[in-house]
Design a protein around this motif. Sequence first.
Motif, PDB file in Angstrom:
ATOM      1  N   ARG A 165       0.820  -1.207   0.000  1.00 28.23           N
ATOM      2  CA  ARG A 165       0.000   0.000   0.000  1.00 28.23           C
ATOM      3  C   ARG A 165       0.850   1.251   0.000  1.00 28.23           C
ATOM      4  N   ARG A 166       2.102   1.186   0.431  1.00 33.02           N
ATOM      5  CA  ARG A 166       2.934   2.375   0.464  1.00 33.02           C
ATOM      6  C   ARG A 166       3.231   2.887  -0.935  1.00 33.02           C
ATOM      7  N   PHE A 167       3.128   2.071  -1.951  1.00 29.30           N
ATOM      8  CA  PHE A 167       3.431   2.487  -3.330  1.00 29.30           C
ATOM      9  C   PHE A 167       2.169   2.749  -4.161  1.00 29.30           C
ATOM     10  N   HIS A 168       0.937   2.807  -3.532  1.00 33.07           N
ATOM     11  CA  HIS A 168      -0.320   3.093  -4.270  1.00 33.07           C
ATOM     12  C   HIS A 168      -0.372   4.560  -4.682  1.00 33.07           C
ATOM     13  N   PHE A 169      -0.731   4.852  -5.969  1.00 27.93           N
ATOM     14  CA  PHE A 169      -0.749   6.224  -6.515  1.00 27.93           C
ATOM     15  C   PHE A 169      -2.053   6.936  -6.105  1.00 27.93           C
ATOM     16  N   PRO A 170      -1.996   8.083  -5.412  1.00 26.93           N
ATOM     17  CA  PRO A 170      -3.204   8.767  -4.881  1.00 26.93           C
ATOM     18  C   PRO A 170      -3.899   9.587  -5.964  1.00 26.93           C
ATOM     19  N   LEU A 171      -4.503   8.970  -6.966  1.00 24.36           N
ATOM     20  CA  LEU A 171      -5.122   9.671  -8.102  1.00 24.36           C
ATOM     21  C   LEU A 171      -6.315  10.526  -7.669  1.00 24.36           C
ATOM     22  N   ALA A 172      -7.207  10.009  -6.839  1.00 23.31           N
ATOM     23  CA  ALA A 172      -8.404  10.743  -6.412  1.00 23.31           C
ATOM     24  C   ALA A 172      -8.028  12.038  -5.704  1.00 23.31           C
ATOM     25  N   ARG A 173      -6.994  11.935  -4.830  1.00 19.43           N
ATOM     26  CA  ARG A 173      -6.595  13.143  -4.105  1.00 19.43           C
ATOM     27  C   ARG A 173      -6.060  14.207  -5.054  1.00 19.43           C
ATOM     28  N   LEU A 174      -5.301  13.792  -6.064  1.00 19.57           N
ATOM     29  CA  LEU A 174      -4.759  14.755  -7.026  1.00 19.57           C
ATOM     30  C   LEU A 174      -5.879  15.433  -7.824  1.00 19.57           C
ATOM     31  N   LEU A 175      -6.923  14.676  -8.201  1.00 23.82           N
ATOM     32  CA  LEU A 175      -8.038  15.262  -8.944  1.00 23.82           C
ATOM     33  C   LEU A 175      -8.767  16.304  -8.105  1.00 23.82           C
TER      34      LEU A 175
END
Length: 371
Positions: free
Chosen positions: A20-30
């Motif tokens: 989980r430490r390498f999951h890309f935070p796409l929703a937060r960036l949007l």
Amino acid sequence: MANDLSTPLTGRRARRRAGRRFHFPLARLLFLLIGLIIGGVVVRMIMVDDPDGGRPTSEVAITSTRDGNAVANSVSSGPATITADPAQYPAGNTPAATPAPPSGQIPDRFGALPDLVEETAVGAIPRISGTGLSPFAAYRYPFDTTAIASTPMVAIVVTGLGINEQGSLEAVDQLPAEVTLAFAPYGRSLETTVAAARTAGHEVMLELPLEPFDYPQNDPGPHTLLTGEAPRANLDKLFWLMARFGGYFGVINNMGARFTASAADLAPVMEELGTRGIGYLDDGSSNRSLTAQLSGANKVPYGRATQVIDANPARASILSALASLENQALETGSAVGIISALPISVATVAEWSRELAAKGIVLVPASALMK
């Protein structure tokens, strides 16, 4: 498989946390990007004074044309003299002055004056103004019969207009302004046809559908006033009919032999017309009609037609009926004829009217023969 099953649970949890430490935070960036856009728009609205919202604009110099109209300039700078066309208003037959509209009053699309209308749930209906000006006086054709009181006079009323727009407009164009035009309350183009009639100088009437003896086999149309109904019910129908258009000086019955013979049913209607300053023209179709008596009792301007001109809608028959109408005028001093809006009837009457003056008979509007 065996190794995974034998591996302690603590080891498996550690591997999951590592993935989980390498999951890309796409929703937060949007969400962050949307917030930045909204913030930028708000900051621009606060910092930039642009009432046009960024729309392209251009400035064009407006040049006044006030001095380009010599007639307008002469009127605005001083009194102007306007001479009436002698062909339109021959000597001894000059129309009376039209009542001046109340100060600041602007006619509506039918030519009705705001001071002469009352707003109701079904629309605007006529009334007498606060100064005492009645719709009959304000909207009738301004014809002065004083100078020709001893001359035979004939009036023609065209009924059934407004249903066929093109036919109604052609009738307006063909007939002289002295001819009175009666409009049915059911036309979809009344705004166009009534306005055209009044612009051309014609006085206009409203047709009232009244109960005949063979109703409902013979039905004048929706909102027909009926015998035996409560007065309030008939008055509600009357108001609906009166609100279909404005600018009319009076009403004329459409059928109604049974209704006009019933004093109990006709009296409230006549009382309402008198209260509102509207005239009544009887089409002369029923000898049992009580309209003459009740109009007098309620001070309603009244007239009665003496002949239906196009009972047989053929040119020869129409001309014969018009000759009979002329004889009535010569014998009694005046006569009122009724025609329908059929093209043959309109064309024949238009042709006949051009020769009437040579016979010593004057064509007058129907209102001129109403008491």
